[in-house]
Design an enzyme around this catalytic site. Structure first.
Site, mmCIF file in Angstrom:
data_model
loop_
_atom_site.group_PDB
_atom_site.id
_atom_site.type_symbol
_atom_site.label_atom_id
_atom_site.label_comp_id
_atom_site.label_asym_id
_atom_site.label_seq_id
_atom_site.Cartn_x
_atom_site.Cartn_y
_atom_site.Cartn_z
ATOM 1 N N ALA A 63 0.801 -1.157 -0.086
ATOM 2 C CA ALA A 63 -0.096 -0.027 0.027
ATOM 3 C C ALA A 63 0.985 1.170 -0.020
ATOM 4 C CB ALA A 63 -0.834 0.046 1.211
ATOM 5 N N GLY A 106 0.583 -5.121 0.591
ATOM 6 C CA GLY A 106 -0.212 -5.115 -0.145
ATOM 7 C C GLY A 106 -0.169 -5.681 -1.597
ATOM 8 N N GLU A 109 -0.047 -9.345 -0.507
ATOM 9 C CA GLU A 109 -1.665 -9.683 -0.574
ATOM 10 C C GLU A 109 -2.441 -9.652 -1.972
ATOM 11 O OE1 GLU A 109 -1.746 -6.645 2.273
ATOM 12 O OE2 GLU A 109 -2.693 -7.807 3.761
ATOM 13 N N GLU A 129 4.545 -4.893 7.063
ATOM 14 C CA GLU A 129 3.829 -3.859 7.769
ATOM 15 C C GLU A 129 4.401 -3.829 9.335
ATOM 16 O OE1 GLU A 129 2.613 -6.343 5.918
ATOM 17 O OE2 GLU A 129 1.011 -5.567 4.602
HETATM 18 N N1 CAA Z 1 4.450 3.332 -0.504
HETATM 19 C C1 CAA Z 1 5.022 4.393 -0.958
HETATM 20 N N2 CAA Z 1 6.451 4.631 -1.537
HETATM 21 C C2 CAA Z 1 6.988 3.466 -1.697
HETATM 22 C C3 CAA Z 1 6.588 2.206 -1.357
HETATM 23 C C4 CAA Z 1 5.376 2.193 -0.664
HETATM 24 N N3 CAA Z 1 4.839 0.760 -0.092
HETATM 25 N N4 CAA Z 1 7.603 1.447 -1.402
HETATM 26 C C5 CAA Z 1 8.398 2.038 -2.307
HETATM 27 N N5 CAA Z 1 8.131 3.422 -2.430
HETATM 28 C C6 CAA Z 1 8.960 4.549 -3.066
HETATM 29 C C7 CAA Z 1 9.859 4.911 -2.266
HETATM 30 O O1 CAA Z 1 9.577 5.914 -1.177
HETATM 31 C C8 CAA Z 1 10.969 5.492 -3.265
HETATM 32 O O2 CAA Z 1 10.429 6.675 -3.590
HETATM 33 P P1 CAA Z 1 11.465 7.883 -3.961
HETATM 34 O O3 CAA Z 1 12.203 7.318 -5.065
HETATM 35 O O4 CAA Z 1 10.351 9.169 -4.190
HETATM 36 O O5 CAA Z 1 12.328 8.156 -2.858
HETATM 37 C C9 CAA Z 1 10.698 4.674 -4.659
HETATM 38 O O6 CAA Z 1 9.661 4.028 -4.236
HETATM 39 C C10 CAA Z 1 11.733 3.811 -4.621
HETATM 40 O O7 CAA Z 1 11.785 2.841 -3.168
HETATM 41 P P2 CAA Z 1 13.286 2.601 -2.563
HETATM 42 O O8 CAA Z 1 14.243 3.764 -2.748
HETATM 43 O O9 CAA Z 1 12.717 2.661 -1.127
HETATM 44 O O10 CAA Z 1 13.946 1.437 -3.248
HETATM 45 P P3 CAA Z 1 14.940 0.201 -2.645
HETATM 46 O O11 CAA Z 1 15.294 -0.487 -3.511
HETATM 47 O O12 CAA Z 1 15.827 1.034 -1.632
HETATM 48 O O13 CAA Z 1 14.090 -0.469 -1.317
HETATM 49 C C11 CAA Z 1 12.101 -1.616 -0.816
HETATM 50 C C12 CAA Z 1 12.873 -1.459 -1.937
HETATM 51 C C13 CAA Z 1 12.729 -2.645 0.113
HETATM 52 C C14 CAA Z 1 10.854 -2.434 -1.311
HETATM 53 C C15 CAA Z 1 11.497 -0.549 -0.128
HETATM 54 O O14 CAA Z 1 10.944 0.354 -1.052
HETATM 55 C C16 CAA Z 1 10.271 -0.627 0.939
HETATM 56 O O15 CAA Z 1 10.658 -1.210 2.108
HETATM 57 N N6 CAA Z 1 9.020 -0.332 0.555
HETATM 58 C C17 CAA Z 1 8.010 -0.375 1.669
HETATM 59 C C18 CAA Z 1 7.634 -1.887 1.705
HETATM 60 C C19 CAA Z 1 6.292 -1.900 2.717
HETATM 61 O O16 CAA Z 1 6.619 -1.626 3.963
HETATM 62 N N7 CAA Z 1 5.303 -2.139 2.200
HETATM 63 C C20 CAA Z 1 4.187 -2.330 3.068
HETATM 64 C C21 CAA Z 1 3.262 -1.117 2.957
HETATM 65 S S1 CAA Z 1 1.665 -1.177 4.256
HETATM 66 C C22 CAA Z 1 0.546 -2.253 3.646
HETATM 67 O O17 CAA Z 1 0.766 -2.639 2.280
HETATM 68 C C23 CAA Z 1 -0.505 -2.277 4.148
HETATM 69 C C24 CAA Z 1 -1.480 -3.245 3.680
HETATM 70 O O18 CAA Z 1 -1.572 -4.418 4.050
HETATM 71 C C25 CAA Z 1 -2.149 -3.240 2.300
#
Ligand code: CAA
Length: 255
Positions: A63, A106, A109, A129
């Site tokens: 998400a 998500g 999921e 999460e």
């Molecule tokens: N939401 C918003 N933006 C996101 C995102 C997310 N889930 N995942 C990645 N991005 C964005 C980053 O902010 C970044 O944006 P900028 O370039 O503007 O800074 C861009 O995508 C590239 O990401 P990274 O620079 O972080 O890339 P990376 O290769 O260093 O890391 C990653 C990759 C490990 C996947 C890391 O991006 C990450 O941990 N993302 C979040 C994963 C996460 O926590 N997901 C769960 C979300 S909550 C949820 O999903 C609830 C539910 O049940 C529905």
């Protein structure tokens, strides 16, 4: 379509999530588009199966955290963002996820909400999460508990560490693992094989299998039996059985 790119490969609709610059983070508008695209595919008779895929680096990284970071509980309750996800399970046609790279939160999921999963070797599945002080909201606890059992589900959910494509395969979350560059093609190929099958039978089988996850054995057996009888009302069942007797290939019409 701001976030999706869609094309047909014969009877298979390929829906690609194309918000690559945010690793396909699933914001509200994107999920609305995706659900609408799935429902449209479900309604079009020439489409027999759907492939949902993402980019090379991410199927979807979850998400959109930016959309949630400042939200209050009341905002989230009113937003009711996971209501749209329920409609994914209402799609009757086979939906195949072709997953490369991150399928987190998500994104994981979403893959689990699809019927079948083809994983590229780079795929990473996880529910991180907990590291945000949150928990899954789009079905992660329910899918994992039902499919992996309590202990393995809790470990994945509590530690939030991703697992590889091969590990997901061993856990039964994935149908097969293929090289990344053949992942979408393998999913389309599987969709084309399903497209040759009688659509009403596929639909009834899907209904019975999903019911099995959510009911008693007695009720599930009863439901299966009734769906089995229902198929005797289809021309495709006549054709399938006749073709067997006549030693020829059946031709299914979806009626
Ligand atoms: N939401 C918003 N933006 C996101 C995102 C997310 N889930 N995942 C990645 N991005 C964005 C980053 O902010 C970044 O944006 P900028 O370039 O503007 O800074 C861009 O995508 C590239 O990401 P990274 O620079 O972080 O890339 P990376 O290769 O260093 O890391 C990653 C990759 C490990 C996947 C890391 O991006 C990450 O941990 N993302 C979040 C994963 C996460 O926590 N997901 C769960 C979300 S909550 C949820 O999903 C609830 C539910 O049940 C529905």
């Amino acid at each position: 379509m701001a976030y999706l790119s869609i094309h047909d490969d014969g009877p298979v609709r390929v829906i690609r999530i194309a918000r690559d610059e945010r690793l396909n983070a699933l914001n509200l508008a994107l999920v609305d588009e995706l659900v609408a695209a799935l429902e449209a595919a479900d309604a079009e008779p020439q489409v027999r199966a759907v492939v949902v895929t993402g980019g090379e680096k991410a199927f979807a990284a979850g998400a959109d955290i930016a959309e949630m970071a400042d939200a209050t509980a009341v905002d989230m309750k009113l937003r009711d963002q996971f209501r749209a996800w329920d409609r994914i399970l209402g799609v009757h046609k086979p939906v195949i996820a072709a997953v490369r790279g991150f399928a987190l939160g998500g994104g994981c999921e979403l893959a689990m909400a699809c019927d079948l999963v083809i994983a590229g070797e780079s795929a990473k599945f996880g529910q991180p999460e907990v590291k945000l002080g949150l928990m899954p909201g789009a079905g992660g606890t329910q899918w994992l508990a039902r499919r992996l059992g309590k202990a393995r589900a809790l470990e994945l959910l509590w530690l939030g560490e991703p697992i590889t494509a091969q590990e997901a395969m061993a856990l039964g979350l994935v149908n097969r693992v293929v090289p990344d560059d053949t992942c979408v093609a393998a999913a389309v190929e599987l969709g084309k094989r399903l497209a040759e099958m009688p659509p009403v039978a596929l639909r009834c089988i899907k209904e019975a299998v999903y019911q099995a996850m959510d009911t008693t054995l007695a009720d599930g057996l009863e439901a299966e039996r009734n769906l089995f009888y229902l198929l005797f009302a289809t021309e495709d069942a006549r054709e399938g059985m006749r073709a067997f007797m006549e030693r020829r290939k059946p031709s299914f019409r979806g009626r």
